[in-house]
Design an enzyme around this catalytic site. Structure first.
Site, PDB file in Angstrom:
ATOM      1  N   ASP A  12      -2.090  -8.592  -8.538  1.00 36.94           N
ATOM      2  CA  ASP A  12      -2.334  -9.954  -8.059  1.00 36.94           C
ATOM      3  C   ASP A  12      -1.917 -10.996  -9.078  1.00 36.94           C
ATOM      4  O   ASP A  12      -1.380 -12.044  -8.717  1.00 36.94           O
ATOM      5  CB  ASP A  12      -3.817 -10.127  -7.686  1.00 36.94           C
ATOM      6  CG  ASP A  12      -4.070  -9.663  -6.263  1.00 36.94           C
ATOM      7  OD1 ASP A  12      -3.300 -10.061  -5.383  1.00 36.94           O
ATOM      8  OD2 ASP A  12      -4.996  -8.876  -6.053  1.00 36.94           O
ATOM      9  N   HIS A  71       0.824  -1.208   0.000  1.00 43.99           N
ATOM     10  CA  HIS A  71       0.000   0.000   0.000  1.00 43.99           C
ATOM     11  C   HIS A  71       0.862   1.264   0.000  1.00 43.99           C
ATOM     12  O   HIS A  71       0.445   2.292  -0.507  1.00 43.99           O
ATOM     13  CB  HIS A  71      -1.008  -0.044   1.150  1.00 43.99           C
ATOM     14  CG  HIS A  71      -2.149  -0.956   0.823  1.00 43.99           C
ATOM     15  ND1 HIS A  71      -2.725  -1.814   1.712  1.00 43.99           N
ATOM     16  CD2 HIS A  71      -2.776  -1.174  -0.357  1.00 43.99           C
ATOM     17  CE1 HIS A  71      -3.682  -2.514   1.104  1.00 43.99           C
ATOM     18  NE2 HIS A  71      -3.734  -2.140  -0.149  1.00 43.99           N
ATOM     19  N   GLU A  76      -7.065 -11.809 -12.432  1.00 50.07           N
ATOM     20  CA  GLU A  76      -6.009 -11.704 -11.416  1.00 50.07           C
ATOM     21  C   GLU A  76      -5.432 -13.073 -11.084  1.00 50.07           C
ATOM     22  O   GLU A  76      -4.455 -13.175 -10.359  1.00 50.07           O
ATOM     23  CB  GLU A  76      -6.579 -11.110 -10.122  1.00 50.07           C
ATOM     24  CG  GLU A  76      -7.022  -9.683 -10.256  1.00 50.07           C
ATOM     25  CD  GLU A  76      -7.747  -9.207  -9.016  1.00 50.07           C
ATOM     26  OE1 GLU A  76      -7.180  -8.429  -8.256  1.00 50.07           O
ATOM     27  OE2 GLU A  76      -8.920  -9.623  -8.822  1.00 50.07           O
ATOM     28  N   CYS A 125      -5.974  -2.733 -15.126  1.00 52.98           N
ATOM     29  CA  CYS A 125      -6.195  -1.776 -14.044  1.00 52.98           C
ATOM     30  C   CYS A 125      -5.176  -1.971 -12.931  1.00 52.98           C
ATOM     31  O   CYS A 125      -5.228  -1.283 -11.927  1.00 52.98           O
ATOM     32  CB  CYS A 125      -7.619  -1.882 -13.513  1.00 52.98           C
ATOM     33  SG  CYS A 125      -7.991  -3.485 -12.801  1.00 52.98           S
TER      34      CYS A 125
HETATM   35  C1  PEP Z   1      -4.555  -5.864  -9.004  1.00 53.03           C
HETATM   36  O1  PEP Z   1      -4.490  -6.919  -8.352  1.00 53.03           O
HETATM   37  O2  PEP Z   1      -3.788  -5.576  -9.947  1.00 53.03           O
HETATM   38  C2  PEP Z   1      -5.589  -4.873  -8.663  1.00 53.03           C
HETATM   39  C3  PEP Z   1      -5.830  -3.853  -9.465  1.00 53.03           C
HETATM   40  O3  PEP Z   1      -6.238  -5.046  -7.481  1.00 53.03           O
HETATM   41  P1  PEP Z   1      -5.596  -4.631  -6.046  1.00 53.03           P
HETATM   42  O4  PEP Z   1      -4.241  -4.040  -6.267  1.00 53.03           O
HETATM   43  O5  PEP Z   1      -6.548  -3.684  -5.421  1.00 53.03           O
HETATM   44  O6  PEP Z   1      -5.547  -5.971  -5.354  1.00 53.03           O
HETATM   45 MG    MG Z   2      -6.082  -7.403  -6.917  1.00 57.29          MG
END
Ligand code: PEP
Ligand code: MG
Length: 829
Positions: free
Chosen positions: A711, A450, A687, A758
């Site tokens: 992921d 994060h 993912e 994304c």
């Molecule tokens: C990802 O896994 O790339 C994604 C966009 O979801 P998050 O980072 O929120 O797990």
């Molecule tokens: Mg993810």
């Protein structure tokens, strides 16, 4: 008795299952047998007419007097050889007898250049002939029996009513025209509809379900082809084929014949430290070492009432500080601040500290003791969510003790400095960011943590997982932080500093140009529409994204809207948040990801039992399906957003079609209950490797696919995205991840579905040309990168992006892909 097809080659006969190409292995083009050739001459497998002969000389098809059509495709990916090594011995229209030579090829040269020499022999008009006998797992000589064909009833489904013909012209972007593989895909899509379908080029017209007819059109890259459909579902059929033809069907474009010289990942010189890019960019400035030493406090207190008053005053000051920082903060930043406010006012903590003061401790010692007791109790629970909160308690302890002792904490970081630390809490980063540092280097940390996501959101260049070598960087020493290459140079020579400053200036100029065109729609240099969306975690993010020129949102992390609370958000609360985002984006598409709880995103209101492997446990849609009330509340809130349809629904952590079906059924039921006739799109996140490998199955039922590279990378590489010990390897530019992205696009194109990205890779400038080249149609980046992403895409043609992506797929490591991306960018400066 049937029609005997004899082997066109000497070799080993095997089933199509062993052909390492799904088009053949999955019988998209038709059933048949494959030959591993030992001879170099393809001969006629029956008496008949040569119907097609590809310009590259690698594929020939014949039709028998009975009407059986057979394609012989020498090797895999041999179309790329453009005829090199092949000598055609016949021409289209020639009549041949069984055993007549058709093609001679250079066995050794082709074996070296092609992906495989395996040669599928395919009956392409399966609706007319079926195979009743075949030879497999045996040596065969040329002209020895290979298959026996028997006629079957014509497909009764095909209708030929007298309805209107609908048609649309398409310019082919297939680099080699419609050769065997694309023809098979077109046939596969066409067979999913009732309508009669034809492709027309000039005066030639071919049935879209017939591989041979499509090959016979003799198309090439850039040709105009008219797609015609007639029948009940003609419009849908036309749209599906046109959408498929608008892509390159994963064929890539080997336009760049030679691979550019790729410098190996630049070796580190003295004074340079390598690491993992957490947030791309460039920065130069003095090192600001973060003081993370424990603050010393006296054990014994003075008068208890004085100590109590001192503690209360310190807490008041910290509370005011947090409130000031949360003012105007958004998304995850605001959530962290909220959590800290709750902790500073926690009555139990205060009571525990005051009782220690009453027992003779100083305010600082008592506060630390109360917090440490709390931390020990939390650790003892083994509850992953609670353990995550320990960092916040440590943070509150440090802030309060710093106030009590007059210690200057993170504020000591001067503006424009490069922060150097062992590790950082998200909350510390938020605090530091207010001082406007130029960049961040961490000895530990992960690229998808994060902290990394926050840095990318703030546009703060950051490198993590730099290791103990970072300890040698002295406070105040000049640093060049290159978060494009993933390295930091300490005490650089004058020449390096000058060159780096010039790069920074160019980058700033590019950014300024990007900002000037931020609001314009994004097309590639050759006119392909690539949508640039933004990832959002709050209504404020949405306003920011709109200013940055985002053409929509490709990922609303809905769980970010409701972090750090003890109860699930109500339908009204959710509706207000989603409506706010939809309004801020003024009618543009908004893709709301269903609550993605579990794994690295715990939520107190959804208790999940302690798991040994949370990343492989209750996560994403698995949690939502296990909590139907929660899912239904969220869907109701989304369906209430006006105008209906602006918000699309995206499902996280999908591993199988069944999960999509369950959500779709629920959406349809709720729409029915609400009397909503407007369709609401439901898409899936890719993912898991399972989702990528079955993208065709998902695409058959989903409205869109969006790849979560954060992921996907952790699951493909089997490396925890939050584990510093493996952080150096967690790079989404790894060829394994890129190949899965390419495969996802290829499989989704079969059903005419668009694929977006994304995950973090969409915010990485080095990755964009590769992603576009792999067939990605939508990129959802952090808001601050939207304008730049548009500018990068505007400078690319699809043809060069495909050629570049093709080379990336052949690289052997993420480092090699990054070196290739650098070489690509350099040729364009
Ligand atoms: C990802 O896994 O790339 C994604 C966009 O979801 P998050 O980072 O929120 O797990
Ligand atoms: Mg993810």
């Amino acid at each position: 008795m049937g029609l005997i097809i004899t082997s066109p080659l000497r070799g080993w006969a095997t089933t199509l299952d062993s052909v390492p190409d799904p088009v053949f292995a999955r019988r998209m083009m038709g059933d048949g047998v494959a030959i591993q050739p030992l001879g170099d001459t393809v001969v006629a497998p029956f008496d008949g007419e040569v119907v097609t002969l590809h310009d590259a000389g690698h594929a020939v098809s014949l039709r028998s007097a009975e009407g059986a059509e057979v394609l012989i495709h020498v090797g895999l990916d041999t179309v790329m050889l453009k005829g090199e090594g092949f000598t055609p011995l016949v021409a289209v229209g020639d009549r041949v007898s069984r055993g007549d030579p058709l093609i001679r090829f250079d066995l050794d040269a082709v074996a070296l250049a092609a992906t495989s020499l395996i040669t599928p022999v395919i009956v392409t008009n399966a609706e007319v002939f079926a195979i009743s006998r075949r030879t497999t797992d045996a040596a065969v000589g040329a002209c020895e029996a290979l298959m026996t064909l028997v006629p079957v009833q014509a497909d009764a489904r095909r209708r030929s009513d007298d309805g209107t013909v609908v048609e649309q012209a398409v310019i082919l972007s297939l680099p080699h025209g419609i050769h065997a593989r694309p023809a098979a895909r077109i046939g596969e899509v066409a067979r999913g509809f009732e309508a009669e379908m034809h492709l027309v080029k000039g005066d030639k017209r071919g049935d879209a379900r017939s591989t041979i007819a499509l090959l016979a059109l003799g198309t090439a890259f850039g040709d105009e082809v008219v797609v015609q459909a007639r029948g009940d579902d003609a419009e849908a059929a036309l749209a599906a084929i046109v959408a498929l033809l608008a892509t390159d069907m994963g064929e890539g474009a080997p336009v760049v014949a030679a691979r550019p010289a790729i410098a190996a990942a630049a070796p580190l010189r003295a004074g340079q430290i390598g690491g993992v890019i957490a947030s791309p960019g460039l920065a130069m400035g003095p090192a600001a070492r973060l003081q993370q030493a424990e603050i010393a406090v006296a054990r014994e207190g003075a008068d208890a009432s004085e100590e109590r008053a001192a503690l209360r005053a310190a807490r008041d000051a910290v509370r005011a500080d947090i409130a000031a920082r949360s003012d105007g903060a958004s998304g995850s930043v605001a959530s962290v601040m909220q959590a800290h406010l709750a902790l500073i006012d926690d009555p139990e903590l205060l009571a525990a500290a005051e009782s220690r003061i009453a027992a003779g401790n100083s305010a600082g010692f008592a506060w630390r003791g109360a917090i440490r007791d709390q931390i020990a109790a939390i650790r003892a629970t083994g509850n992953a969510h609670l353990i995550e909160r320990i960092d916040d308690l440590v943070d509150i302890e440090r802030q309060t003790l710093a106030t009590l002792t007059g210690t200057t904490l993170d504020a000591a970081v001067p503006a424009g400095a490069i922060v150097v630390a062992g590790d950082l809490l998200p909350s510390q980063l938020v605090t530091l960011a207010a001082a406007k540092p130029a960049g961040l280097c961490l000895a530990r940390g992960g690229p998808t943590s994060h902290v990394a996501i926050l840095c990318a959101g703030m546009g703060l260049p950051a490198i993590v997982a730099m290791g103990d070598a970072l300890d040698d960087v002295e406070d105040g020493s000049p640093l060049l932080l290159d978060a494009e290459l993933g390295q930091v140079t300490a005490n650089p020579p004058e020449t390096d500093t000058r060159a780096f400053a010039a790069r920074l200036a160019k980058r700033d100029a590019r950014r300024a140009a990007a900002q000037a065109a931020a609001k314009d729609a994004c097309h590639s240099a050759d006119g392909a529409r690539i949508e640039i969306f933004a990832n959002l975690g709050s209504v404020e993010d949405a306003r920011d994204a709109a200013v940055q020129g985002a053409e929509g949102s490709g990922l609303v992390r809905s769980e970010f809207l409701f972090l750090d609370r003890d109860t699930a958000p109500s339908e009204d609360e959710q509706h207000a948040a989603y409506q706010g985002i939809a309004d801020a984006l003024a009618g543009k598409p908004v893709i709301i990801r269903l609550l993605d709880i579990g794994g690295d995103k715990p939520a107190a209101y959804i208790p999940i039992d302690a798991e040994e492997n949370p990343a492989l446990g209750q996560r994403g849609i698995r949690v939502a399906l296990a909590q139907p009330d929660l899912l239904e509340t969220q869907l109701r809130a989304i369906l209430r957003v006006e105008p209906v349809g602006q918000c699309r629904i995206m499902i996280p952590m999908v591993a199988s079609v069944d999960e999509l079906r369950q959500v779709r059924a629920l959406v349809d039921r709720l729409r029915g209950e609400k009397g909503i006739a407007t369709p609401v799109e439901v898409g899936v996140m890719v993912e898991t490797p399972a989702a990528a490998m079955t993208a065709d199955l998902l695409a058959a039922e989903a409205d869109f696919l969006s790849i979560g590279t954060n992921d996907l990378t952790q699951y493909v590489l089997a490396m925890d995205r939050g584990n510093p010990a493996v952080a150096a390897g967690v790079d989404a530019m790894h060829p394994a991840v890129l190949r899965l992205i390419g495969e996802t696009c290829r499989l989704a194109a079969i059903h005419g579905r668009w694929v977006g990205v994304c995950g973090g890779l969409a915010s990485d400038p080095a990755a964009l040309p590769i992603l576009v080249g792999l067939g990605i149609a939508e990129l959802s980046a952090v808001p601050g990168f939207v304008a730049e992403a548009k500018q990068i895409v505007r400078g690319l043609t699809l043809v060069e992006a495909r050629a570049h992506a093709e080379l990336a797929l052949q690289c052997k490591s993420a480092a090699e892909v990054r070196a290739l991306a650098r070489a690509f960018e350099e040729t364009r400066r």
